[in-house]
Design a protein around this motif. Structure first.
Motif, PDB file in Angstrom:
ATOM      1  N   PHE A   1     -28.471  49.839  68.459  1.00 11.92           N
ATOM      2  CA  PHE A   1     -27.288  50.421  67.822  1.00 11.92           C
ATOM      3  C   PHE A   1     -26.111  50.231  68.749  1.00 11.92           C
ATOM      4  CE2 PHE A   1     -30.542  53.333  65.967  1.00 11.92           C
ATOM      5  CZ  PHE A   1     -30.213  53.207  64.625  1.00 11.92           C
ATOM      6  N   GLU A   2     -24.920  50.091  68.157  1.00 13.75           N
ATOM      7  CA  GLU A   2     -23.715  50.252  68.966  1.00 13.75           C
ATOM      8  C   GLU A   2     -23.166  51.644  68.714  1.00 13.75           C
ATOM      9  OE1 GLU A   2     -19.429  48.279  70.197  1.00 13.75           O
ATOM     10  OE2 GLU A   2     -20.314  47.612  68.316  1.00 13.75           O
ATOM     11  N   ALA A   3     -22.912  52.377  69.799  1.00 21.94           N
ATOM     12  CA  ALA A   3     -22.325  53.711  69.684  1.00 21.94           C
ATOM     13  C   ALA A   3     -20.821  53.563  69.498  1.00 21.94           C
ATOM     14  CB  ALA A   3     -22.625  54.522  70.941  1.00 21.94           C
ATOM     15  N   LEU A   4     -20.287  54.146  68.432  1.00 24.31           N
ATOM     16  CA  LEU A   4     -18.848  54.042  68.163  1.00 24.31           C
ATOM     17  C   LEU A   4     -18.253  55.449  68.053  1.00 24.31           C
ATOM     18  CD1 LEU A   4     -19.227  51.052  65.737  1.00 24.31           C
ATOM     19  CD2 LEU A   4     -17.934  50.996  67.886  1.00 24.31           C
ATOM     20  N   LEU A   5     -17.260  55.661  68.875  1.00 21.47           N
ATOM     21  CA  LEU A   5     -16.669  56.993  69.012  1.00 21.47           C
ATOM     22  C   LEU A   5     -15.829  57.364  67.787  1.00 21.47           C
ATOM     23  CD1 LEU A   5     -16.154  59.409  70.897  1.00 21.47           C
ATOM     24  CD2 LEU A   5     -14.297  58.087  71.946  1.00 21.47           C
ATOM     25  N   ARG A   6     -15.974  58.615  67.347  1.00 22.72           N
ATOM     26  CA  ARG A   6     -15.178  59.142  66.247  1.00 22.72           C
ATOM     27  C   ARG A   6     -14.535  60.446  66.668  1.00 22.72           C
ATOM     28  NH1 ARG A   6     -15.642  54.736  65.128  1.00 22.72           N
ATOM     29  NH2 ARG A   6     -16.652  53.739  63.357  1.00 22.72           N
ATOM     30  N   TRP A   7     -13.285  60.628  66.257  1.00 24.20           N
ATOM     31  CA  TRP A   7     -12.583  61.877  66.564  1.00 24.20           C
ATOM     32  C   TRP A   7     -12.247  62.570  65.257  1.00 24.20           C
ATOM     33  CZ3 TRP A   7      -6.890  62.223  68.721  1.00 24.20           C
ATOM     34  CH2 TRP A   7      -6.570  63.572  68.940  1.00 24.20           C
ATOM     35  N   ASN A   8     -12.828  63.727  65.065  1.00 27.66           N
ATOM     36  CA  ASN A   8     -12.589  64.509  63.858  1.00 27.66           C
ATOM     37  C   ASN A   8     -11.739  65.723  64.205  1.00 27.66           C
ATOM     38  OD1 ASN A   8     -12.691  65.552  61.305  1.00 27.66           O
ATOM     39  ND2 ASN A   8     -14.864  66.115  61.370  1.00 27.66           N
ATOM     40  N   HIS A   9     -10.443  65.599  63.961  1.00 25.80           N
ATOM     41  CA  HIS A   9      -9.536  66.698  64.287  1.00 25.80           C
ATOM     42  C   HIS A   9      -9.475  67.680  63.118  1.00 25.80           C
ATOM     43  CE1 HIS A   9      -5.715  68.806  64.941  1.00 25.80           C
ATOM     44  NE2 HIS A   9      -5.999  68.637  66.216  1.00 25.80           N
ATOM     45  N   PRO A  10      -9.519  69.010  63.408  1.00 22.60           N
ATOM     46  CA  PRO A  10      -9.590  70.004  62.329  1.00 22.60           C
ATOM     47  C   PRO A  10      -8.454  69.889  61.297  1.00 22.60           C
ATOM     48  CG  PRO A  10      -9.186  71.041  64.481  1.00 22.60           C
ATOM     49  CD  PRO A  10      -9.589  69.626  64.725  1.00 22.60           C
ATOM     50  N   GLU A  11      -7.264  69.486  61.730  1.00 27.59           N
ATOM     51  CA  GLU A  11      -6.169  69.375  60.765  1.00 27.59           C
ATOM     52  C   GLU A  11      -5.939  67.937  60.322  1.00 27.59           C
ATOM     53  OE1 GLU A  11      -2.741  71.118  62.733  1.00 27.59           O
ATOM     54  OE2 GLU A  11      -4.097  72.728  63.356  1.00 27.59           O
ATOM     55  N   LEU A  12      -6.022  67.003  61.262  1.00 26.81           N
ATOM     56  CA  LEU A  12      -5.673  65.625  60.947  1.00 26.81           C
ATOM     57  C   LEU A  12      -6.830  64.829  60.367  1.00 26.81           C
ATOM     58  CD1 LEU A  12      -3.674  64.917  64.232  1.00 26.81           C
ATOM     59  CD2 LEU A  12      -2.759  65.610  62.015  1.00 26.81           C
ATOM     60  N   GLY A  13      -8.044  65.362  60.473  1.00 27.72           N
ATOM     61  CA  GLY A  13      -9.212  64.637  59.983  1.00 27.72           C
ATOM     62  C   GLY A  13      -9.619  63.533  60.944  1.00 27.72           C
ATOM     63  N   PHE A  14     -10.288  62.495  60.419  1.00 28.94           N
ATOM     64  CA  PHE A  14     -10.768  61.415  61.279  1.00 28.94           C
ATOM     65  C   PHE A  14      -9.620  60.520  61.720  1.00 28.94           C
ATOM     66  CE2 PHE A  14     -14.926  62.573  59.686  1.00 28.94           C
ATOM     67  CZ  PHE A  14     -15.709  62.378  60.815  1.00 28.94           C
ATOM     68  N   ILE A  15      -9.533  60.319  63.021  1.00 31.21           N
ATOM     69  CA  ILE A  15      -8.521  59.433  63.592  1.00 31.21           C
ATOM     70  C   ILE A  15      -9.262  58.216  64.153  1.00 31.21           C
ATOM     71  CG2 ILE A  15      -6.726  59.248  65.363  1.00 31.21           C
ATOM     72  CD1 ILE A  15      -6.939  62.547  65.022  1.00 31.21           C
ATOM     73  N   PRO A  16      -8.878  57.009  63.752  1.00 31.17           N
ATOM     74  CA  PRO A  16      -9.641  55.827  64.170  1.00 31.17           C
ATOM     75  C   PRO A  16      -9.513  55.555  65.673  1.00 31.17           C
ATOM     76  CG  PRO A  16      -7.721  55.189  62.882  1.00 31.17           C
ATOM     77  CD  PRO A  16      -7.769  56.675  62.847  1.00 31.17           C
ATOM     78  N   PRO A  17     -10.581  55.041  66.291  1.00 29.96           N
ATOM     79  CA  PRO A  17     -10.570  54.794  67.738  1.00 29.96           C
ATOM     80  C   PRO A  17      -9.452  53.848  68.156  1.00 29.96           C
ATOM     81  CG  PRO A  17     -12.546  53.865  66.731  1.00 29.96           C
ATOM     82  CD  PRO A  17     -11.868  54.685  65.699  1.00 29.96           C
ATOM     83  N   GLY A  18      -9.114  52.892  67.291  1.00 21.75           N
ATOM     84  CA  GLY A  18      -8.040  51.966  67.613  1.00 21.75           C
ATOM     85  C   GLY A  18      -6.727  52.689  67.886  1.00 21.75           C
TER      86      GLY A  18
END
Ligand code: C2E
Ligand code: MG
Ligand code: MG
Ligand code: MG
Length: 279
Positions: A58-75
């Motif tokens: 697998f490649e591990a790919l980071l995700r950021w789930n902000h409570p207000e903004l939702g998912f913000i792409p790693p790029g």
């Protein structure tokens, strides 16, 4: 719209540039608390060997789930994290989480697979990196042969001698080193020769272009020949169609990663595909 870039280097701030700067500043502020607030998670994208149709890693790919903004792409947020010391903390979190998860799957009796983790330039420049990675392996008890670290050519070119030594240390630990996005910052072959790497990952733009664009096809052919000549493992990324798969298979490129098989999966779905592989 650069106005006068002389002694007083001053750039006109257009409304859209201003909005972008403000957004980046806001995101950077949010980033400072994202770790402690548990807003990060990893998705896992399977890598498939098309000869056996088995998942090899697998490649591990980071995700950021902000409570207000939702998912913000790693790029969007990784470049911001790289401008601060945050990337080092986030990077360690990614390593720990990915290694612990991979070990947990093994302990559950699922087929053992490798885990590929992306490194950023700031991490590579940290003189404690090798020590930190070694500690993560000890802590999580993941065997080093299951860990793969991805760096880009660009990163390796920054400080060749230093990077060569870091990579040698990783190899001594038994870790696999992969050059990510291969072909995009095409480095000199002489430079490539010096790098103690195990694997190359063909950059997505070539895979997307190879069926229609003779230049992309030529580049893919060259990368494949190069990997064979240097005796390196090879994987293609961004494979989306059956035609792309056939094209690569015809050229003896058997490892692929892409939406054709799987998108990056949340942890439970990744576990499910491993379980299905077992049965
Ligand atoms: P990358 O390492 O080259 O990762 C591959 C990217 O291609 C991922 O985007 C993945 O979701 C996407 N992808 C995979 N298969 C396909 C496909 O078939 N079609 C298309 N269109 N895209 C596909 P993602 O997850 O948005 O990550 C973007 C970049 O962010 C990564 O590129 C990597 O450079 C960086 N990144 C992600 N996670 C981390 C991390 O934990 N640490 C660091 N330093 N960088 C990371
Ligand atoms: Mg990668
Ligand atoms: Mg990359
Ligand atoms: Mg890539």
């Amino acid at each position: 719209q650069a106005k006068k870039r002389g002694r007083n280097q001053y750039i006109m701030c257009t409304p859209s540039l201003r909005a972008l700067l403000e957004e980046n500043l806001r995101l950077t502020n949010y980033l400072y608390t994202a770790l402690e607030n548990d807003e990060f998670l990893l998705h896992y994208q399977p890598q498939v060997d098309i000869r056996s149709d088995k998942i090899t890693g697998f490649e591990a790919l980071l995700r950021w789930n902000h409570p207000e903004l939702g998912f913000i792409p790693p790029g969007k947020f990784i470049p911001l994290a790289e401008q601060t010391a945050l990337i080092r903390h986030i990077g360690i979190w990614v390593l720990k989480t990915a290694c612990a998860q991979t070990k947990a799957w093994q302990d559950k009796g699922l087929p053992p697979v490798k885990i590929a983790v992306n490194l950023s330039l700031a991490q590579l420049e940290n003189p404690n990196l090798v020590q930190q990675v070694s500690e993560v392996l000890t802590e999580t008890q993941l065997d080093s042969s299951y860990l793969e670290l991805e760096i880009t050519e660009n990163m390796a070119m920054k400080e060749t001698d230093y990077v060569v030594n870091v990579l040698k240390d990783f190899k001594k630990l038994g870790i696999t080193i992969t050059i990510d996005d291969f072909g995009t910052d095409f480095s000199s072959l002489n430079f490539l020769k010096q790098l103690p790497i195990d694997k190359m990952k063909i950059a997505m733009p070539f895979v997307h272009g190879m069926l229609n664009n003779p230049t992309d096809e030529a580049i893919i052919n060259m990368i494949i020949m190069l990997s064979q000549g240097l005796n390196l493992d090879l994987i293609a990324e961004g494979v989306e169609t059956h035609e792309q798969l056939l094209f690569l298979a015809a050229r003896d490129c058997h490892q692929v990663q892409g939406y054709y098989f799987f998108k990056p999966l949340p942890v439970l779905e990744a576990e499910k595909v491993l379980l299905e592989m077992k049965n």
